[in-house]
Design a protein around this motif. Structure first.
Motif, PDB file in Angstrom:
ATOM      1  N   HIS A 177       0.865  -1.177   0.000  1.00 48.94           N
ATOM      2  CA  HIS A 177       0.000   0.000   0.000  1.00 48.94           C
ATOM      3  C   HIS A 177       0.899   1.223   0.000  1.00 48.94           C
ATOM      4  N   GLU A 178       0.445   2.302  -0.665  1.00 48.81           N
ATOM      5  CA  GLU A 178       1.255   3.520  -0.732  1.00 48.81           C
ATOM      6  C   GLU A 178       1.592   4.042   0.658  1.00 48.81           C
ATOM      7  N   ASN A 179       0.673   3.860   1.602  1.00 48.13           N
ATOM      8  CA  ASN A 179       0.912   4.265   2.995  1.00 48.13           C
ATOM      9  C   ASN A 179       1.545   3.093   3.743  1.00 48.13           C
ATOM     10  N   ARG A 180       2.872   3.114   3.843  1.00 54.00           N
ATOM     11  CA  ARG A 180       3.594   2.006   4.459  1.00 54.00           C
ATOM     12  C   ARG A 180       3.142   1.759   5.905  1.00 54.00           C
ATOM     13  N   GLU A 204       5.189  -2.753  -5.298  1.00 53.42           N
ATOM     14  CA  GLU A 204       4.001  -2.475  -6.112  1.00 53.42           C
ATOM     15  C   GLU A 204       4.228  -3.142  -7.463  1.00 53.42           C
ATOM     16  N   ASN A 220       7.348  -0.546  -8.597  1.00 52.85           N
ATOM     17  CA  ASN A 220       8.038   0.310  -7.635  1.00 52.85           C
ATOM     18  C   ASN A 220       8.305  -0.456  -6.347  1.00 52.85           C
ATOM     19  N   TYR A 222       8.472   0.471  -2.251  1.00 47.90           N
ATOM     20  CA  TYR A 222       8.145   1.491  -1.264  1.00 47.90           C
ATOM     21  C   TYR A 222       8.800   1.088   0.056  1.00 47.90           C
ATOM     22  N   VAL A 264      10.469   5.906  -2.503  1.00 41.88           N
ATOM     23  CA  VAL A 264       9.837   5.225  -3.637  1.00 41.88           C
ATOM     24  C   VAL A 264      10.845   5.176  -4.777  1.00 41.88           C
ATOM     25  N   ASP A 266      11.432   3.542  -8.697  1.00 35.51           N
ATOM     26  CA  ASP A 266      10.911   2.853  -9.881  1.00 35.51           C
ATOM     27  C   ASP A 266      11.898   1.760 -10.288  1.00 35.51           C
TER      28      ASP A 266
END
Length: 293
Positions: A177-180, A204, A220, A222, A264, A266
């Motif tokens: 999730h973007e919010n670790r 991701e 990506n 994270y 983050v 890539d």
């Protein structure tokens, strides 16, 4: 005649008591003490049911309708860890992770959405209206995860990734999730259960085609860099391959004073394998970590 009727009533009551007493839930199930499992209810032909997909593969993705076939009220439970078997063998089964309790009046019907997730990443995603059969309980580790979900809240997409991590042997780092901060507890739970080191990052993955199958191509990573960082400090990030050749270089400017800086990177152009990532600034090396994709 009165004696015969009385004997029939006693016999019916004894039969139902025998059925209800035959249900022994596993120790950790949080179910009502007077409820019978759906598996037992079906075994003794107390209920009928229909399960259809709501057009999704996660969350409240299926709807079940239960019909009481008896002249007595029934409490029926669907336990965390119960498998729903897709009638289309090309589509994924559904793992139920939230307990559902049904109170059925005599000859009554009840309809609810069930909270669950697809559990066979190598198969296609379901479509709206597809039907399911009540299956068996999953193995102990999957049941424990389902019970954990029954008591804790996480982002739905991360919960789906965690299910696939167990059912399809995907890495704990695939829980994303973007919010670790919202998933660290979940990664810790699975790492502890599998005796693995808690990862510092998550992956991701690239979106897949219309089949809904899970991609194995990393997009990506994270993570979180933990250090005393002042505002406007520039962090230089370099990713090295196994031959110590730099593959990725980027700068991250710290927006405000912090001890936890989100990272983050890539990695979509990198082949699968192990990498080393170095964090430096003008003051020198800050940290060094490894990751797998």
């Amino acid at each position: 005649m009165k004696a015969l009727k009385k004997m029939c009533l006693y016999g019916t009551a004894a039969f139902l008591c025998l059925i209800l007493s035959s249900y022994h839930p596993q120790k950790n199930y949080s179910i009502s003490s007077n409820a019978i499992s759906i598996e037992s209810a079906l075994k003794y032909d107390l209920i009928s049911y229909e399960i259809v997909n709501n057009g999704s593969y996660q969350g409240e993705c299926v709807q079940i309708s239960l019909q009481n076939k008896t002249s007595r009220a029934l409490n029926v439970t669907i336990e965390p860890g119960r498998n729903l078997v897709s009638m289309d063998t090309n589509k994924q089964d559904i793992l139920i992770v939230k307990e559902a309790l049904f109170t059925l009046n005599p000859m009554g019907r009840s309809t609810k959405n069930l909270f669950g997730f697809c559990s066979q990443a190598y198969k296609n995603a379901p479509s709206e209206g597809e039907k399911y059969l009540i299956g068996k309980m999953k193995d102990t580790n999957i049941i424990r995860l389902a019970e954990h979900f029954n008591k804790n809240k996480y982002p739905v997409s991360a919960m789906q990734s965690a299910v696939w991590a167990l059912t399809d042997n995907r890495p704990v780092t695939s829980i994303f999730h973007e919010n670790r901060d919202s998933i660290i507890g979940l990664q810790e739970f699975l790492s502890y259960k599998e005796n693995k080191v808690i990862p510092w990052y998550s992956i991701e993955y690239m979106p897949n085609d219309s089949t809904g199958m899970v991609s194995n191509k990393a997009k990506n990573i994270y993570g979180t860099l933990k250090a005393d960082l002042e505002k406007d400090r520039v962090i230089k990030v370099v990713v090295y391959d196994l031959y110590n050749i730099s593959q990725i270089r980027k700068d991250i400017k710290v927006p405000e004073k912090t001890k936890k800086q989100p990272i983050v990177v890539d990695v979509s152009e990198l082949p699968k394998g192990r990498y080393r990532i170095l964090f430096t600034s003008l003051a020198g090396q800050i940290d060094e970590k490894t990751f797998w994709i």
